[in-house]
Design an enzyme around this catalytic site. Structure first.
Site, PDB file in Angstrom:
ATOM      1  NE  ARG A 539       4.363  16.692  35.669  1.00 31.78           N
ATOM      2  CZ  ARG A 539       4.442  15.868  36.725  1.00 31.78           C
ATOM      3  NH1 ARG A 539       5.408  14.987  36.798  1.00 31.78           N
ATOM      4  NH2 ARG A 539       3.555  15.918  37.682  1.00 31.78           N
ATOM      5  CB  SER A 603      -3.441  23.230  39.285  1.00 29.29           C
ATOM      6  OG  SER A 603      -2.939  21.918  39.272  1.00 29.29           O
ATOM      7  CG  ASP A 657      -2.184  21.907  42.176  1.00 31.71           C
ATOM      8  OD1 ASP A 657      -3.273  22.251  42.656  1.00 31.71           O
ATOM      9  OD2 ASP A 657      -1.233  22.698  42.014  1.00 31.71           O
TER      10      ASP A 657
END
Length: 917
Positions: A539, A603, A657
């Site tokens: 994203r 992450s 994350d």
């Protein structure tokens, strides 16, 4: 010739006139389809009433749970005894069930009379008689030396609390034995059997004859899920969803319900359909006011009903020239066998004349026609009423399965159905007319209810053996409180190793410093870009943060897929793909020229030397891009931006994350100092006192530590709780021997653990009939989202079966229960292990603060925590149990990896500006 035709015409005319006369006289016994549909509705309402705990006590249709939970699946085998009490004869059976792949069985029986002194005597005499007959049978068959399981077919209403126990509610048919009502009939039979020291019989199941009929036919046809008896008495049973049976604990699976429909109408629900003849018959019966539906259907009563009608018609001068014979005045003189004989298609009239003459009635031709038609109307009404109640059951089954059209089989037995020349055909025709959405096969039970009792016993033995094997398979997943405390303590030890300089290099829980030194204070503002890489999607976000009284966060984002060939290609290809996605987003938002501060949520385990430098320790979650491990991912991103040469960005922070999750919740709740991810992967971060972080210079303040706890256990410290299935999943993964804790707790692996267990259970013959389908052998077929769907409390087993069918797994109802149980223990263990790890963190926080009681908030994200129906509850309960001095609030994060990255960037900018000043 003309005279013959004239005579035939005269007889036909005579016959038609007599039939019309009888039709007018017996109009109340002729039921239209509209009336039958109404009866269906009334019976459905009674079924619902009988199933509900609140209304069962006043229901006439008692809907008695039989505790028969499964139909035969063809794997049953062994020798069984069965005894059958309920008709005019007592039966003893030996049933051999062969596991030869052809579902074959062998039945040997012996019949014994049931004399009046037994059926109308006392309880001790009845059960002694049963035991004596069984002993005689075993001697005859040379079975006395064997220990055999026995099924007891007891064809009277019983309240059961388990399969091998049943309290008699009331005698029916011609039985009226004293001292048995309200007692357990199995206990009485066992006591009688114990008097015979030379036989060893184990009574495993108490079965109603209707249930026995369904099980007998179910052995031959797996679609059979309804049993009907239409004989001396009448009754029906069917397989009901457990979630609808209030009287029994548990919602899983199905159970056979013995409707005891003979009592339908005892509350007056059928009074408008009962005629004066029905009322007179009832008053003269052994149990006035009871079993009213049975008295309109069962063969025990139909002959008597015909007699009462003929008596009244004769008294009114419509038959036999008004002469009432002794036969018409004698109760029970006309029996069902007479009715059946008089209704035979071709010889019916001659039979009628013969029977009536034997009864000294001396009928005319008109009398014979009229009497035959009376018999037809009486038996037709019986078939119609039976069809209406059966149609109600079939409709309920179809609605339970949520099918527009259902194919099913009804197992059927009983003398009336078998011996009456027209009954079966009439019943079938009316049922199919009333339920056109059901394709019904009627299967005649050839072996009677005795074989059915043996089949129930065989199924019970199979299920007990299966249960034992399943329990043994799943036992390693059931962690005791003591074991969870050990896991918590081991995690705490590993946390300390990761923080200390001398042990950090060899620590499995790496405790990576993030260089995030503060949480949001509400003064953050500006426009920020955020990148989020951590799964199969990537994203790019534009985040606008406003401070002050109108404090808010606005986000705009776009999602891009990362193809498998990129995930597992080269590092240069991966980062070029990321930059291509950024370029598309900047153009889409119209901000390509702006040099915005950027937070990069990455992450994966990184060792950071500062907030904008992160060296990849190792890939997880299926990524395998080459030339990345050991490299600074921020430098790789900058180089890819330079290669593209279209825009420039100010990369302020590389963020995990988990840290983003903590920061997002910290923006809403200042007490949030822990971030937890429970999704595709599993990880935790928390704010640690600088004085405890030996690998970073300085003792003042705090810093967020990214624990990377997924690698907990890579040194073998939790091998005692790893199962063979965990080892199989690990060995088949992209990184064998690594991230062992994550492989027991995260969404990426739980479905695969379930698949391995299902394969093992299938190999043991406990699932899917021992057939391992191609789809079950496919790695990754069982995604974790299926665990969440299957374990949903709102999901009926029917829907579980549909999910399994989507996966190419053709399951029975029982298979679905086992699959649901497997999913449950795997996800429960994952939540408990996660809770044990988190308990170690919150206890550490409490000790850091030096307080007796800690109040703290944990920010949480991840699909497993958010979407699984039980994971969050089990995790929270485990933390509460293992860290009793900590009051932990769990706060769901809204987009930790996007919004969180922007907030970290904003906090870093704020702290940088403060430092400059």
């Amino acid at each position: 010739m003309f005279a013959v035709h004239l005579l035939a015409f005269h007889f036909t005319k005579l016959k038609e006139d007599q039939i019309k006369k009888v039709d007018r006289y017996l109009y109340p016994l002729r039921l239209s389809d509209d009336v039958l549909v109404d009866v269906m509705g009334r019976f459905q309402a009674e079924m619902v009433k009988g199933l509900s705990r609140d209304t069962n006590s006043t229901a006439t249709v008692k809907m008695l749970p039989s505790f028969v939970r499964s139909l035969p699946d063809g794997s049953e085998k062994g020798d069984f005894l069965a005894v059958d009490l309920g008709g005019s004869l007592f039966r003893a059976h030996e049933v051999k069930v062969f596991d030869d792949g052809r579902q074959s069985s062998q039945l040997e029986s012996k019949f014994y009379p049931t004399p009046k002194e037994v059926t109308q005597g006392n309880g001790a005499e009845l059960f002694d008689y049963i035991a004596d007959c069984l002993l005689d049978f075993m001697e005859t068959k040379n079975l006395k030396h064997k220990k055999l399981p026995l099924g007891f077919t007891f064809s009277f209403p019983c309240k059961q609390t388990k399969l091998e126990e049943g309290v008699l509610l009331a005698w029916t048919k011609h039985f009226k034995v004293r001292g048995v009502q309200d007692t357990d009939v199995v206990t009485s039979l066992r006591k009688a059997l114990q008097k015979h020291k030379d036989i060893d019989v184990d009574v495993l199941a108490l079965v109603n004859d209707t249930v026995g009929t369904m099980m007998t036919c179910g052995y031959d046809d797996e679609r059979c899920e309804v049993g009907v008896i239409i004989g001396t008495g009448t009754n029906a049973c069917y397989m009901e969803e457990m979630r609808h049976i209030d009287l029994v604990e548990g919602d899983e699976g199905r159970m056979c319900i013995n409707t005891e429909w003979g009592a339908f109408g005892d509350d007056g629900a059928l009074d408008d359909l009962r005629t004066e003849f029905d009322r007179e018959l009832d008053l003269g019966s052994l149990n006035p006011g009871k079993q009213l539906f049975e008295k309109m259907i069962g063969s025990l009563y139909l002959g008597e009903l015909v007699r009462l009608i003929l008596l009244k018609m004769t008294k009114e001068g419509l038959l036999f020239n008004g002469k009432v014979s002794t036969a018409l005045l004698t109760k029970g003189k006309i029996e069902m066998k007479h009715v059946s004989a008089m209704e035979k298609y071709k010889e019916g009239l001659s039979n009628t004349k013969e029977i009536l003459t034997e009864l000294n009635l001396f009928p005319s031709e008109e009398d014979c026609v009229a009497v035959q038609h009376v018999c037809t109307i009486v038996s037709f009404r019986s078939a119609n009423l039976c069809a209406a109640a059966l149609a109600a059951i079939l409709t309920r089954l179809r609605e339970n399965k949520k099918l527009l059209r259902m194919r099913t089989t009804v197992g059927i037995d009983g003398g009336l159905y078998k011996t009456h020349p027209q009954y079966a055909k009439r019943l079938h025709k009316v049922v199919r007319r009333l339920v056109p959405t059901c394709d019904v096969r009627f299967l005649l039970s050839l072996s009677g209810s005795g074989k059915g009792a043996a089949m129930v016993t065989a199924v019970a033995r199979r299920l007990a053996a299966q249960r034992s094997h399943i329990d043994a398979t799943l036992a390693p997943f059931l962690l005791s409180l003591e074991t969870l405390r050990e896991v918590r303590n081991k995690m705490r030890t590993e946390l300390e190793y990761g923080l200390k300089r001398e042990t950090q290099a060899n620590a499995t829980v790496k405790m990576l410093p993030t260089y995030v030194r503060g949480t949001p204070d509400g003064t953050e503002k500006g426009k920020f870009l955020a990148l989020d890489l951590g799964g199969t999607n990537f994203r790019v976000l534009l985040v606008k943060i406003k401070s002050g009284r109108r404090r808010s966060v606005q986000m705009y984002n776009k999602i891009f897929a990362i193809p498998l060939e990129i995930m597992q290609g080269t590092g240069e290809e991966l980062f070029d793909h990321i930059v291509q996605c950024i370029a598309d987003f900047l153009e889409y938002m119209g901000i390509k020229g702006a040099r915005l501060p950027l937070g990069f949520t990455f992450s994966f385990p990184c060792r950071q030397a500062s907030i904008d430098k992160g060296t990849l320790v190792g890939w997880t979650k299926g990524f395998k891009a080459t030339d990345c491990e050991g490299e600074d991912v921020v430098d790789m991103l900058r180089e890819a931006i330079r290669r593209r040469n279209e825009f420039d960005l100010d990369i302020v922070a590389v963020v995990n994350d988990t840290v983003g999750t903590m920061m997002t919740c910290g923006y809403e709740d200042p007490n949030c100092e822990i971030g937890l991810i429970a999704g595709t992967g599993s990880n935790v971060c928390y704010m640690e006192d600088m004085k405890n972080i030996e690998i970073v210079e300085g003792n003042e303040g705090k810093m967020c530590i990214n624990t990377e706890w997924g690698a907990f256990g890579d040194n073998g410290c939790i091998d005692n709780i790893r199962t063979k299935y965990d080892k199989e999943v690990d060995e088949g993964s992209l990184n064998p021997g690594k991230q062992r804790y994550e492989k027991m707790t995260s969404g990426m692996y739980l479905g695969e653990i379930v698949r391995q267990i299902l394969i093992d259970l299938t190999k043991q013959g406990l699932l899917f009939r021992g057939h391992i389908s191609e789809s079950l052998m496919k790695r990754g077929i069982f995604e974790t989202k299926f665990l969440s769907q299957i374990e949903s409390d709102r999901l009926a087993l029917l829907q579980v079966r549909r999910i399994l069918q989507q996966l190419g797994l053709d399951s029975t109802c029982e298979d679905s229960i086992i699959v649901k149980e497997v999913c449950g223990v795997v996800s429960q263990r994952a939540a408990q292990l996660c809770g044990a790890g988190l308990a170690a963190i919150v206890e550490k926080k409490r000790e850091n603060r030096g307080v007796e009681r800690l109040q703290i908030t944990v920010g949480v994200d991840g699909t497993l925590y958010k979407l699984h129906p039980h994971f969050s509850r089990v995790l929270q309960e485990t933390v509460k149990e293992l860290a009793p001095q900590c009051d932990v609030t769990f706060m769901l994060s809204e987009d930790g990896s996007g919004k969180g990255a922007a907030l970290i960037t904003a906090v870093a900018k704020r702290l940088h500006n403060v430092g400059q000043k």
